[in-house]
Motif scaffolding. Structure first.
Motif, PDB file in Angstrom:
ATOM      1  N   GLY A  61       0.772  -1.247   0.040  1.00 20.75           N
ATOM      2  CA  GLY A  61       0.153  -0.159  -0.049  1.00 20.75           C
ATOM      3  C   GLY A  61       0.701   1.104  -0.071  1.00 20.75           C
ATOM      4  O   GLY A  61       0.548   2.284  -0.593  1.00 20.75           O
ATOM      5  N   VAL A  62       1.781   1.235   0.759  1.00 22.20           N
ATOM      6  CA  VAL A  62       2.945   2.475   0.854  1.00 22.20           C
ATOM      7  C   VAL A  62       3.219   2.855  -0.701  1.00 22.20           C
ATOM      8  O   VAL A  62       3.244   3.782  -1.151  1.00 22.20           O
ATOM      9  CB  VAL A  62       4.078   1.983   1.486  1.00 22.20           C
ATOM     10  CG1 VAL A  62       5.230   3.036   1.208  1.00 22.20           C
ATOM     11  CG2 VAL A  62       3.825   1.940   2.967  1.00 22.20           C
ATOM     12  N   PHE A  63       3.872   1.657  -1.422  1.00 25.69           N
ATOM     13  CA  PHE A  63       4.066   1.748  -2.797  1.00 25.69           C
ATOM     14  C   PHE A  63       3.297   2.276  -3.741  1.00 25.69           C
ATOM     15  O   PHE A  63       3.205   3.160  -4.429  1.00 25.69           O
ATOM     16  CB  PHE A  63       4.809   0.575  -3.540  1.00 25.69           C
ATOM     17  CG  PHE A  63       6.187   0.339  -2.956  1.00 25.69           C
ATOM     18  CD1 PHE A  63       7.275   0.681  -3.765  1.00 25.69           C
ATOM     19  CD2 PHE A  63       6.511  -0.565  -2.063  1.00 25.69           C
ATOM     20  CE1 PHE A  63       8.634   0.759  -3.428  1.00 25.69           C
ATOM     21  CE2 PHE A  63       7.927  -0.735  -1.776  1.00 25.69           C
ATOM     22  CZ  PHE A  63       8.849  -0.231  -2.335  1.00 25.69           C
ATOM     23  N   SER A  66       2.228   6.036  -2.831  1.00 19.17           N
ATOM     24  CA  SER A  66       3.005   7.246  -3.055  1.00 19.17           C
ATOM     25  C   SER A  66       3.691   7.301  -4.342  1.00 19.17           C
ATOM     26  O   SER A  66       4.102   8.239  -4.707  1.00 19.17           O
ATOM     27  CB  SER A  66       4.324   6.823  -2.033  1.00 19.17           C
ATOM     28  OG  SER A  66       4.844   5.625  -2.153  1.00 19.17           O
ATOM     29  N   LEU A  67       3.534   6.017  -4.998  1.00 20.29           N
ATOM     30  CA  LEU A  67       4.214   6.112  -6.492  1.00 20.29           C
ATOM     31  C   LEU A  67       3.069   6.152  -7.504  1.00 20.29           C
ATOM     32  O   LEU A  67       3.605   6.625  -8.730  1.00 20.29           O
ATOM     33  CB  LEU A  67       4.893   4.902  -6.747  1.00 20.29           C
ATOM     34  CG  LEU A  67       6.507   4.776  -5.785  1.00 20.29           C
ATOM     35  CD1 LEU A  67       7.035   3.573  -5.946  1.00 20.29           C
ATOM     36  CD2 LEU A  67       7.089   6.005  -6.135  1.00 20.29           C
ATOM     37  N   SER A  96       9.289   9.974   1.244  1.00 16.55           N
ATOM     38  CA  SER A  96       8.478  11.201   1.806  1.00 16.55           C
ATOM     39  C   SER A  96       6.985  10.813   2.083  1.00 16.55           C
ATOM     40  O   SER A  96       6.544  11.362   3.380  1.00 16.55           O
ATOM     41  CB  SER A  96       8.393  12.193   0.648  1.00 16.55           C
ATOM     42  OG  SER A  96       9.578  12.890   0.212  1.00 16.55           O
ATOM     43  N   TYR A  97       6.412   9.812   1.737  1.00 21.70           N
ATOM     44  CA  TYR A  97       5.123   9.428   2.157  1.00 21.70           C
ATOM     45  C   TYR A  97       5.292   9.008   3.552  1.00 21.70           C
ATOM     46  O   TYR A  97       4.295   8.995   4.197  1.00 21.70           O
ATOM     47  CB  TYR A  97       4.553   8.508   1.254  1.00 21.70           C
ATOM     48  CG  TYR A  97       3.438   7.904   1.481  1.00 21.70           C
ATOM     49  CD1 TYR A  97       2.112   8.438   1.338  1.00 21.70           C
ATOM     50  CD2 TYR A  97       3.325   6.485   2.041  1.00 21.70           C
ATOM     51  CE1 TYR A  97       1.054   7.827   1.860  1.00 21.70           C
ATOM     52  CE2 TYR A  97       2.049   6.016   2.465  1.00 21.70           C
ATOM     53  CZ  TYR A  97       0.758   6.699   2.471  1.00 21.70           C
ATOM     54  OH  TYR A  97      -0.328   6.054   2.707  1.00 21.70           O
ATOM     55  N   LEU A  98       6.183   8.011   3.728  1.00 17.50           N
ATOM     56  CA  LEU A  98       6.516   7.266   5.149  1.00 17.50           C
ATOM     57  C   LEU A  98       6.593   8.403   6.264  1.00 17.50           C
ATOM     58  O   LEU A  98       6.079   8.395   7.266  1.00 17.50           O
ATOM     59  CB  LEU A  98       7.522   6.316   4.905  1.00 17.50           C
ATOM     60  CG  LEU A  98       7.346   5.073   4.468  1.00 17.50           C
ATOM     61  CD1 LEU A  98       8.369   4.272   4.103  1.00 17.50           C
ATOM     62  CD2 LEU A  98       6.174   4.197   5.229  1.00 17.50           C
ATOM     63  N   SER A 100       5.747  11.863   6.121  1.00 14.35           N
ATOM     64  CA  SER A 100       4.857  12.710   6.431  1.00 14.35           C
ATOM     65  C   SER A 100       3.328  11.810   6.820  1.00 14.35           C
ATOM     66  O   SER A 100       2.309  12.426   7.114  1.00 14.35           O
ATOM     67  CB  SER A 100       4.260  13.532   5.230  1.00 14.35           C
ATOM     68  OG  SER A 100       4.224  12.603   4.127  1.00 14.35           O
ATOM     69  N   THR A 101       3.435  10.316   6.842  1.00 17.83           N
ATOM     70  CA  THR A 101       1.953   9.659   7.036  1.00 17.83           C
ATOM     71  C   THR A 101       2.134   9.378   8.618  1.00 17.83           C
ATOM     72  O   THR A 101       2.968   8.633   8.953  1.00 17.83           O
ATOM     73  CB  THR A 101       2.022   8.563   6.246  1.00 17.83           C
ATOM     74  OG1 THR A 101       2.054   9.111   4.715  1.00 17.83           O
ATOM     75  CG2 THR A 101       0.722   7.892   6.527  1.00 17.83           C
ATOM     76  N   ASP A 102       1.100   9.655   9.318  1.00 15.78           N
ATOM     77  CA  ASP A 102       0.996   8.820  10.739  1.00 15.78           C
ATOM     78  C   ASP A 102       0.549   7.612  10.601  1.00 15.78           C
ATOM     79  O   ASP A 102      -0.107   7.027   9.698  1.00 15.78           O
ATOM     80  CB  ASP A 102       0.117   9.930  11.733  1.00 15.78           C
ATOM     81  CG  ASP A 102      -1.412  10.006  11.314  1.00 15.78           C
ATOM     82  OD1 ASP A 102      -1.800   9.423  10.320  1.00 15.78           O
ATOM     83  OD2 ASP A 102      -1.995  10.701  11.933  1.00 15.78           O
ATOM     84  N   ASP A 103       0.311   7.050  11.786  1.00 15.12           N
ATOM     85  CA  ASP A 103       0.072   5.606  11.826  1.00 15.12           C
ATOM     86  C   ASP A 103      -1.397   5.049  11.523  1.00 15.12           C
ATOM     87  O   ASP A 103      -1.575   4.322  10.905  1.00 15.12           O
ATOM     88  CB  ASP A 103       0.600   4.930  12.986  1.00 15.12           C
ATOM     89  CG  ASP A 103       1.936   4.861  13.390  1.00 15.12           C
ATOM     90  OD1 ASP A 103       2.775   4.931  12.342  1.00 15.12           O
ATOM     91  OD2 ASP A 103       2.352   4.664  14.513  1.00 15.12           O
ATOM     92  N   SER A 104      -2.072   6.109  12.024  1.00 18.43           N
ATOM     93  CA  SER A 104      -3.659   5.793  11.674  1.00 18.43           C
ATOM     94  C   SER A 104      -3.845   5.664  10.353  1.00 18.43           C
ATOM     95  O   SER A 104      -4.554   4.999   9.753  1.00 18.43           O
ATOM     96  CB  SER A 104      -4.611   6.814  12.443  1.00 18.43           C
ATOM     97  OG  SER A 104      -4.200   8.312  11.841  1.00 18.43           O
ATOM     98  N   GLU A 105      -2.964   6.525   9.469  1.00 21.52           N
ATOM     99  CA  GLU A 105      -3.351   6.650   8.074  1.00 21.52           C
ATOM    100  C   GLU A 105      -2.634   5.479   7.411  1.00 21.52           C
ATOM    101  O   GLU A 105      -3.223   4.729   6.537  1.00 21.52           O
ATOM    102  CB  GLU A 105      -2.855   7.901   7.389  1.00 21.52           C
ATOM    103  CG  GLU A 105      -3.000   8.043   5.845  1.00 21.52           C
ATOM    104  CD  GLU A 105      -2.575   9.314   5.361  1.00 21.52           C
ATOM    105  OE1 GLU A 105      -2.563   9.689   4.215  1.00 21.52           O
ATOM    106  OE2 GLU A 105      -2.512  10.476   6.100  1.00 21.52           O
TER     107      GLU A 105
END
Length: 124
Positions: A61-63, A66-67, A96-98, A100-105
């Motif tokens: 999901g991070v990929f 963010s990409l 940058s995504y990691l 700027s993103t909090d755990d809940s998101e």
């Protein structure tokens, strides 16, 4: 089971979920970052093997978040180019995504799956 074996399994699951994820330092970084954040969220030092696929889904999901551009293709924005040395640097949207993103998101949709494994943090 060693930590590196677990990390390798998580990376392999993530690559199965998203065929555009490639082996390399970025995948290593994202896997370790997500794994660390999950362990902090769970108040634990080890990850139950049952949760490896869930962590892989978060990594994937991070990929994806963010990409991917709006048309579903991976974005590779160039942040710098040097001519004579022939160096091209791509922007680091994943990192940058990691940051700027909090755990809940980051864990959106996964918090309920992780909740039963969360340890109560008791101060002594």
């Amino acid at each position: 089971m060693t930590d590196s074996e677990q990390e390798t399994r998580i990376k392999n699951y993530a690559k199965l979920l998203n065929s555009r994820i490639e082996d390399g330092e970025l995948l290593d970084f994202v896997t370790l970052e997500v794994l660390d954040r999950v362990l902090v969220y769970l108040n634990d030092n080890t990850l139950d093997q049952k949760l490896e696929r869930i962590v892989a889904r978060i990594v994937s999901g991070v990929f994806t978040e963010s990409l991917e551009s709006k048309d579903g293709e991976l974005e590779h924005n160039i942040s710098s180019v040097s001519d004579n040395g022939q160096t091209i640097s791509y922007s680091d949207k994943v990192k940058s995504y990691l940051v700027s993103t909090d755990d809940s998101e980051l864990f959106s949709g996964f918090s309920k799956l992780l909740a039963p494994y969360r340890r109560v943090n008791v101060a002594s």
